[in-house]
Motif scaffolding. Structure first.
Motif, PDB file in Angstrom:
ATOM      1  N   ILE A 135      25.575  29.168  42.182  1.00 29.13           N
ATOM      2  CA  ILE A 135      26.167  28.285  43.184  1.00 29.13           C
ATOM      3  C   ILE A 135      25.381  26.984  43.236  1.00 29.13           C
ATOM      4  O   ILE A 135      24.191  26.972  43.554  1.00 29.13           O
ATOM      5  CB  ILE A 135      26.210  28.962  44.564  1.00 29.13           C
ATOM      6  CG1 ILE A 135      27.069  30.226  44.477  1.00 29.13           C
ATOM      7  CG2 ILE A 135      26.752  28.009  45.615  1.00 29.13           C
ATOM      8  CD1 ILE A 135      27.061  31.065  45.720  1.00 29.13           C
ATOM      9  N   ASN A 136      26.060  25.894  42.919  1.00 29.04           N
ATOM     10  CA  ASN A 136      25.452  24.569  42.878  1.00 29.04           C
ATOM     11  C   ASN A 136      25.011  24.153  44.274  1.00 29.04           C
ATOM     12  O   ASN A 136      25.682  24.445  45.263  1.00 29.04           O
ATOM     13  CB  ASN A 136      26.466  23.570  42.311  1.00 29.04           C
ATOM     14  CG  ASN A 136      25.853  22.223  42.026  1.00 29.04           C
ATOM     15  OD1 ASN A 136      25.262  21.603  42.887  1.00 29.04           O
ATOM     16  ND2 ASN A 136      26.003  21.775  40.794  1.00 29.04           N
ATOM     17  N   ILE A 137      23.907  23.442  44.347  1.00 27.82           N
ATOM     18  CA  ILE A 137      23.377  22.995  45.634  1.00 27.82           C
ATOM     19  C   ILE A 137      24.279  21.955  46.290  1.00 27.82           C
ATOM     20  O   ILE A 137      24.276  21.789  47.508  1.00 27.82           O
ATOM     21  CB  ILE A 137      21.936  22.460  45.464  1.00 27.82           C
ATOM     22  CG1 ILE A 137      21.235  22.386  46.797  1.00 27.82           C
ATOM     23  CG2 ILE A 137      21.934  21.125  44.767  1.00 27.82           C
ATOM     24  CD1 ILE A 137      19.749  22.237  46.693  1.00 27.82           C
ATOM     25  N   MET A 138      25.092  21.265  45.500  1.00 29.94           N
ATOM     26  CA  MET A 138      26.002  20.236  46.015  1.00 29.94           C
ATOM     27  C   MET A 138      27.395  20.827  46.255  1.00 29.94           C
ATOM     28  O   MET A 138      28.400  20.231  45.881  1.00 29.94           O
ATOM     29  CB  MET A 138      26.073  19.057  45.047  1.00 29.94           C
ATOM     30  CG  MET A 138      24.768  18.306  44.891  1.00 29.94           C
ATOM     31  SD  MET A 138      24.231  17.557  46.429  1.00 29.94           S
ATOM     32  CE  MET A 138      25.432  16.266  46.598  1.00 29.94           C
ATOM     33  N   THR A 139      27.447  21.978  46.865  1.00 35.50           N
ATOM     34  CA  THR A 139      28.707  22.650  47.176  1.00 35.50           C
ATOM     35  C   THR A 139      29.012  22.503  48.655  1.00 35.50           C
ATOM     36  O   THR A 139      28.129  22.700  49.493  1.00 35.50           O
ATOM     37  CB  THR A 139      28.612  24.148  46.818  1.00 35.50           C
ATOM     38  OG1 THR A 139      28.307  24.274  45.436  1.00 35.50           O
ATOM     39  CG2 THR A 139      29.903  24.871  47.119  1.00 35.50           C
ATOM     40  N   SER A 140      30.246  22.146  48.963  1.00 36.51           N
ATOM     41  CA  SER A 140      30.627  22.025  50.374  1.00 36.51           C
ATOM     42  C   SER A 140      32.024  22.596  50.588  1.00 36.51           C
ATOM     43  O   SER A 140      32.863  22.569  49.699  1.00 36.51           O
ATOM     44  CB  SER A 140      30.565  20.573  50.833  1.00 36.51           C
ATOM     45  OG  SER A 140      31.422  19.769  50.058  1.00 36.51           O
ATOM     46  N   ILE A 141      32.241  23.107  51.776  1.00 39.50           N
ATOM     47  CA  ILE A 141      33.550  23.619  52.175  1.00 39.50           C
ATOM     48  C   ILE A 141      34.296  22.449  52.822  1.00 39.50           C
ATOM     49  O   ILE A 141      33.915  21.970  53.883  1.00 39.50           O
ATOM     50  CB  ILE A 141      33.427  24.788  53.175  1.00 39.50           C
ATOM     51  CG1 ILE A 141      32.504  25.883  52.638  1.00 39.50           C
ATOM     52  CG2 ILE A 141      34.801  25.338  53.533  1.00 39.50           C
ATOM     53  CD1 ILE A 141      32.985  26.566  51.394  1.00 39.50           C
ATOM     54  N   VAL A 142      35.348  21.978  52.155  1.00 38.67           N
ATOM     55  CA  VAL A 142      36.061  20.786  52.590  1.00 38.67           C
ATOM     56  C   VAL A 142      37.080  21.112  53.672  1.00 38.67           C
ATOM     57  O   VAL A 142      37.212  20.394  54.665  1.00 38.67           O
ATOM     58  CB  VAL A 142      36.761  20.113  51.385  1.00 38.67           C
ATOM     59  CG1 VAL A 142      37.549  18.911  51.821  1.00 38.67           C
ATOM     60  CG2 VAL A 142      35.752  19.741  50.326  1.00 38.67           C
ATOM     61  N   LYS A 143      37.801  22.208  53.482  1.00 40.68           N
ATOM     62  CA  LYS A 143      38.882  22.554  54.399  1.00 40.68           C
ATOM     63  C   LYS A 143      39.082  24.059  54.365  1.00 40.68           C
ATOM     64  O   LYS A 143      38.827  24.702  53.345  1.00 40.68           O
ATOM     65  CB  LYS A 143      40.162  21.843  53.954  1.00 40.68           C
ATOM     66  CG  LYS A 143      41.357  22.045  54.834  1.00 40.68           C
ATOM     67  CD  LYS A 143      42.555  21.278  54.292  1.00 40.68           C
ATOM     68  CE  LYS A 143      43.784  21.537  55.123  1.00 40.68           C
ATOM     69  NZ  LYS A 143      44.962  20.857  54.592  1.00 40.68           N
ATOM     70  N   VAL A 144      39.547  24.604  55.479  1.00 43.26           N
ATOM     71  CA  VAL A 144      39.834  26.033  55.564  1.00 43.26           C
ATOM     72  C   VAL A 144      41.197  26.211  56.217  1.00 43.26           C
ATOM     73  O   VAL A 144      41.504  25.547  57.202  1.00 43.26           O
ATOM     74  CB  VAL A 144      38.746  26.770  56.390  1.00 43.26           C
ATOM     75  CG1 VAL A 144      39.153  28.184  56.675  1.00 43.26           C
ATOM     76  CG2 VAL A 144      37.422  26.741  55.663  1.00 43.26           C
ATOM     77  N   GLU A 145      42.002  27.088  55.637  1.00 44.33           N
ATOM     78  CA  GLU A 145      43.304  27.429  56.211  1.00 44.33           C
ATOM     79  C   GLU A 145      43.357  28.941  56.417  1.00 44.33           C
ATOM     80  O   GLU A 145      43.369  29.697  55.451  1.00 44.33           O
ATOM     81  CB  GLU A 145      44.439  26.986  55.280  1.00 44.33           C
ATOM     82  CG  GLU A 145      44.563  25.490  55.121  1.00 44.33           C
ATOM     83  CD  GLU A 145      45.629  25.088  54.119  1.00 44.33           C
ATOM     84  OE1 GLU A 145      46.211  25.975  53.455  1.00 44.33           O
ATOM     85  OE2 GLU A 145      45.860  23.874  53.997  1.00 44.33           O
TER      86      GLU A 145
END
Length: 135
Positions: free
Chosen positions: A32-42
Motif C-alpha cells: 500500500i503506497n503512502i500516497m493513498t487516499s480515500i476520495v469518495k465513499v458510496e
C-alpha cells in the motif's frame, strides 16, 4: 413517504473518514503506497455494500499493487470499521481506483507548461519597463 438523504450523506462521510484513518495509520502492508487516499465513499441504503474510491499518486504498477494490498486487508478493514462505527450492518467494501487527483495534477502541470512562455514574456517586459524608468 419522504426519504431523508441526510442520513445517507452522513454515513458516507463517516465511513470515508474512518476508512481514511485505517488506510493511513493502521495498515502496515508494504504494497500500500503512502500516497493513498480515500476520495469518495458510496454506501448502499441497506448498509450491505460500500464502494470506496481510492486515489494513489504513483505509477500504474504501484496503483495495482496498492489495490491488491487493500483487497487483501478487506477483512481487517471491515473489522476496524465495525468497531469504530455503530451501524446496523457493516458494509462489504469494494475498492475502486480513482484517477481524479492524478488527472488534476497532470492538468496543473500542462497549464504550467503553457503559461511558462507567457510568464517569461511578462517578466521580460517588466524588466524593460524598469530599465526605462531608471534611465
Amino acid at each position: 413517504m419522504r426519504t431523508n438523504n441526510h442520513r445517507g450523506e452522513r454515513v458516507n462521510s463517516d465511513v470515508q473518514r474512518v476508512l481514511s484513518h485505517i488506510v493511513s495509520y493502521e495498515l502496515k502492508d508494504p504494497r500500500i503506497n503512502i500516497m493513498t487516499s480515500i476520495v469518495k465513499v458510496e454506501v448502499t441504503k441497506d448498509l450491505k455494500e460500500c464502494k470506496a474510491f481510492v486515489s494513489v499518486l504513483a505509477d500504474s504498477e504501484e496503483q495495482k499493487e496498492t489495490l491488491k494490498g487493500l483487497n487483501a486487508a478487506k477483512g481487517y478493514i471491515r473489522k476496524c470499521l465495525a468497531s469504530t462505527l455503530n451501524l446496523r450492518n457493516t458494509p462489504e467494501i469494494n475498492f475502486v481506483l480513482d484517477h481524479s487527483i492524478q488527472y488534476g495534477v497532470d492538468m496543473s502541470h500542462k497549464i504550467d507548461e503553457i503559461m511558462k512562455p507567457i510568464r517569461e514574456k511578462d517578466e521580460a517586459e517588466a524588466e524593460l519597463r524598469n530599465e526605462d524608468k531608471e534611465a
